[in-house]
Design an enzyme around this catalytic site. Structure first.
Site, PDB file in Angstrom:
ATOM      1  N   GLU A 143      19.296  44.306  31.736  1.00 24.19           N
ATOM      2  CA  GLU A 143      19.359  45.013  33.004  1.00 24.19           C
ATOM      3  C   GLU A 143      20.245  44.215  33.953  1.00 24.19           C
ATOM      4  O   GLU A 143      20.510  43.028  33.740  1.00 24.19           O
ATOM      5  CB  GLU A 143      17.965  45.161  33.605  1.00 24.19           C
ATOM      6  CG  GLU A 143      17.195  43.855  33.826  1.00 24.19           C
ATOM      7  CD  GLU A 143      17.325  43.256  35.221  1.00 24.19           C
ATOM      8  OE1 GLU A 143      17.145  42.044  35.380  1.00 24.19           O
ATOM      9  OE2 GLU A 143      17.635  44.013  36.160  1.00 24.19           O
ATOM     10  N   ARG A 180      13.231  47.629  34.530  1.00 21.84           N
ATOM     11  CA  ARG A 180      14.653  48.006  34.473  1.00 21.84           C
ATOM     12  C   ARG A 180      15.249  47.848  33.080  1.00 21.84           C
ATOM     13  O   ARG A 180      16.312  48.395  32.790  1.00 21.84           O
ATOM     14  CB  ARG A 180      15.468  47.164  35.474  1.00 21.84           C
ATOM     15  CG  ARG A 180      15.243  47.528  36.928  1.00 21.84           C
ATOM     16  CD  ARG A 180      16.231  46.816  37.854  1.00 21.84           C
ATOM     17  NE  ARG A 180      16.117  45.370  37.812  1.00 21.84           N
ATOM     18  CZ  ARG A 180      15.327  44.644  38.610  1.00 21.84           C
ATOM     19  NH1 ARG A 180      14.568  45.231  39.518  1.00 21.84           N
ATOM     20  NH2 ARG A 180      15.293  43.332  38.501  1.00 21.84           N
ATOM     21  N   SER A 221      21.717  34.638  37.603  1.00 25.33           N
ATOM     22  CA  SER A 221      21.365  35.075  38.946  1.00 25.33           C
ATOM     23  C   SER A 221      22.384  34.493  39.917  1.00 25.33           C
ATOM     24  O   SER A 221      22.467  33.282  40.070  1.00 25.33           O
ATOM     25  CB  SER A 221      19.951  34.581  39.260  1.00 25.33           C
ATOM     26  OG  SER A 221      19.600  34.879  40.573  1.00 25.33           O
ATOM     27  N   HIS A 301       9.696  29.579  43.715  1.00 28.70           N
ATOM     28  CA  HIS A 301      10.400  30.857  43.714  1.00 28.70           C
ATOM     29  C   HIS A 301       9.954  31.776  44.843  1.00 28.70           C
ATOM     30  O   HIS A 301      10.753  32.525  45.394  1.00 28.70           O
ATOM     31  CB  HIS A 301      10.266  31.606  42.381  1.00 28.70           C
ATOM     32  CG  HIS A 301      11.120  32.848  42.358  1.00 28.70           C
ATOM     33  ND1 HIS A 301      10.617  34.096  42.603  1.00 28.70           N
ATOM     34  CD2 HIS A 301      12.451  33.007  42.197  1.00 28.70           C
ATOM     35  CE1 HIS A 301      11.607  34.984  42.562  1.00 28.70           C
ATOM     36  NE2 HIS A 301      12.726  34.352  42.320  1.00 28.70           N
ATOM     37  N   PHE A 308      14.789  35.899  50.848  1.00 25.80           N
ATOM     38  CA  PHE A 308      15.605  37.042  50.452  1.00 25.80           C
ATOM     39  C   PHE A 308      15.096  38.332  51.102  1.00 25.80           C
ATOM     40  O   PHE A 308      15.863  39.102  51.684  1.00 25.80           O
ATOM     41  CB  PHE A 308      15.587  37.171  48.921  1.00 25.80           C
ATOM     42  CG  PHE A 308      16.265  38.398  48.397  1.00 25.80           C
ATOM     43  CD1 PHE A 308      17.649  38.491  48.392  1.00 25.80           C
ATOM     44  CD2 PHE A 308      15.525  39.468  47.906  1.00 25.80           C
ATOM     45  CE1 PHE A 308      18.278  39.633  47.905  1.00 25.80           C
ATOM     46  CE2 PHE A 308      16.147  40.606  47.418  1.00 25.80           C
ATOM     47  CZ  PHE A 308      17.526  40.691  47.419  1.00 25.80           C
ATOM     48  N   HIS A 322      21.938  39.812  39.769  1.00 26.55           N
ATOM     49  CA  HIS A 322      21.433  39.112  38.596  1.00 26.55           C
ATOM     50  C   HIS A 322      21.539  40.020  37.373  1.00 26.55           C
ATOM     51  O   HIS A 322      21.765  41.227  37.486  1.00 26.55           O
ATOM     52  CB  HIS A 322      20.026  38.550  38.828  1.00 26.55           C
ATOM     53  CG  HIS A 322      18.882  39.446  38.480  1.00 26.55           C
ATOM     54  ND1 HIS A 322      17.588  39.137  38.805  1.00 26.55           N
ATOM     55  CD2 HIS A 322      18.809  40.646  37.844  1.00 26.55           C
ATOM     56  CE1 HIS A 322      16.793  40.094  38.357  1.00 26.55           C
ATOM     57  NE2 HIS A 322      17.502  41.012  37.779  1.00 26.55           N
TER      58      HIS A 322
END
Lengths: 356, 356
Positions: A143, A180, A221, A301, A308, A322
């Site tokens: 994806e 995805r 990414s 993370h 973000f 990504h």
């Protein structure tokens, strides 16, 4: 709004998505689309490893050699170049190249020019290390995700695809990465087996090959602030990049505990080694589930993620993207020449060999 | 390790869990178990609202009256008492009671003693407000989660269940709350309709009733530090409680934007109103999906979550738990007497009425 799974990749589900059909993502994101003829791609990471600035000219010459080889028959449709210093203080240059046709890649790899160069005993005597990590996900095994819809600016595997989607539905929730990937409709993508040293001995250098296993997951990414100016550039460099670097270093240094085989946070360069305003992370994980667990529960993370989410709707020129892939065992090749014993898959292949 | 979904509640799946069968949670947690005869429970929140310390004696007397009524025929099997000050500065006392048999609850609610008291015009003249929010999830419509396996200490709905499970599998990942609710095997638990003022006018006070809609989700999330001592008590009060309170205040004050109808962070009290070392949050959400989105993406909850993950394996005497339920429209009752117009469901029922 459309599904991130392209129409020709939709199949009867054995497994459900995590969200209901009426799910609305909190902001727009896009994926790369490719025509049905794209059945499988090749992502080939060619690395050069060296220690000491005196080796830099030889390393850059090797990088140019690889790029020259790319220009031959059946070469890749797209590539880019990067530099990073690894956890052990070694400099690494990587040329990553993308093929849309595995057969063309195979012909290229076996060509006299390429095979002759890679297989030559001269590579053992160059005073620098080499590696190649080549993986080939089928169309249903990967994806992409982009903050922007300009396909002509798509990086990574997106650069060899055909167009951008409209706004897609499967993002903004944990589990959307899995949702995805088209094969998630029917398959858990569970890992089988362990890494294995197929030939050579990482402690002695020379040539070493590593066997992977089914459903190793690779994430690339990326962050591209070349066009970002003023406040946005400042936002990226002062608020987004530091937690990103911290998180990537954490994963690099704590891989065995969390299921990450290798993590490289790299910066794009030109052929002369000059730094560009683009970076990306290249992470190999034991499985997609391991990547999911870290991403959704580890403070390192979550800090990246929260930042973000906070800034995403205000982004203008900063481009984030990504791509995540899983692979069959037979679609992976990991080879190292005179690299230190913790390079790439070598670290955990050695750990798993000792444990076995 | 066992599934959080009890054997007699397992059914052929139409929807899959988020994790594969080989998923291993990072630490042990437990759920409450009940025998098959438990088909549906009743969770009844009886509230008293007042402003000004001069009203406190009347409020406490009303609380005692409710507890007296609990002692009558067909009364609840368990209850507890709380106090909180809401966002508008009103004091609120709540007695929450749990029934294992909806028929018994119904007989109790309709008894002369209870109905006579609630329906009396005297309630309009007491100088304090009253509310009752009564919801009845079927066995397949709720889940529990506990850090401890001592069923005799289970709070909330756990107190009327029979035993503790062994270590359960479905936790430690986003989506596990959904996966623990048995009906998730076949149903998305999507909301239908909006809140509606059925009778009365919140701006004028008096009696007001609100109609809910299918699949409103209720979370009770509790913290019990009565037995925690020394370092653990200090850890809870200095590191865990402040972000918890901050997050709960955020949800209380930003409900309409995120899909939370009502959020009360309450502290347990005894019958005389003395504070105990126990708190819990009571949150009504438009849907389980709205609760999921906030929990997994909002900084205010991720901060709570990260702290929890960091300290969980070291907890000895601190007890944490939660229960999450969804309800059919017909299994909900929301009634208010002389409460301010932003009490409980009134706030968003009025907003949705104006929008319609």
């Amino acid at each position: 709004m459309e599904s991130s799974i392209d129409k020709h990749l939709v199949c009867p589900r054995r497994l459900s998505r995590r969200v209901a059909d009426d799910y609305q993502p909190p902001f727009p994101l896009f994926v790369a689309r490719a025509a049905e003829d794209l059945k499988q791609v090749v992502m080939a990471y060619f690395g050069i490893q060296y220690q000491g600035q005196d080796k830099k000219p030889a390393a850059l010459a090797a990088l140019r050699k690889i790029v020259d080889l790319f220009a031959g028959n059946d070469g890749p449709l797209s590539y880019d170049l990067t530099h990073h210093v690894d956890a052990y203080g070694y400099d690494n240059l990587i040329a990553v190249a993308y093929w849309r046709d595995p057969a063309a890649h195979c012909r290229w790899l076996r060509s006299t020019a390429v095979a002759g160069w890679w297989d030559s005993d001269e590579r053992l005597a160059d005073g620098i290390g080499y590696f190649r990590e080549i993986v080939s996900p089928r169309a249903e095994q990967y994806e992409t995700l982009f903050t922007h819809a300009q396909a002509e600016k798509y990086q990574g595997v997106g650069a060899i695809m055909d167009s951008a989607s409209g706004e897609i539905q499967e993002h903004g929730y944990w589990g959307s990465m899995r949702d995805r990937i088209p094969i998630s409709q029917t398959d858990w993508m569970s890992p089988s087996g362990d890494l294995e040293i197929l030939s050579g001995d990482p402690r002695r250098g020379g040539r070493v090959t590593v066997r992977g296993h089914d459903n190793i997951a690779l994430i690339r990414s990326g962050q591209d602030w070349r066009e970002a100016d003023g406040a946005e550039r400042e936002l990226y460099l002062s608020e987004m990049e530091p937690p990103l670097r911290q998180g990537m270093d954490f994963v690099r240094d704590n891989g065995p505990a969390i299921g990450c085989y290798s993590n490289r946070y790299v910066r794009n360069i030109d052929l002369d080694g000059n730094l560009m305003d683009e970076t990306y992370d290249i992470g190999y994980w034991r499985s997609l589930a391991h990547l999911e667990r870290w991403a959704e529960s580890h403070p390192s993370h979550l800090k990246i993620f929260v930042t973000f989410f906070r800034v995403i709707t205000g982004l203008q020129k900063l481009r984030l993207y990504h791509e995540v892939s899983v692979f069959d065992l037979s679609d992976q090749l990991y080879e190292y020449i005179n690299c230190h014993s913790n390079t790439g898959m070598l670290r955990d292949a050695s750990i798993q060999a000792m444990a076995a």
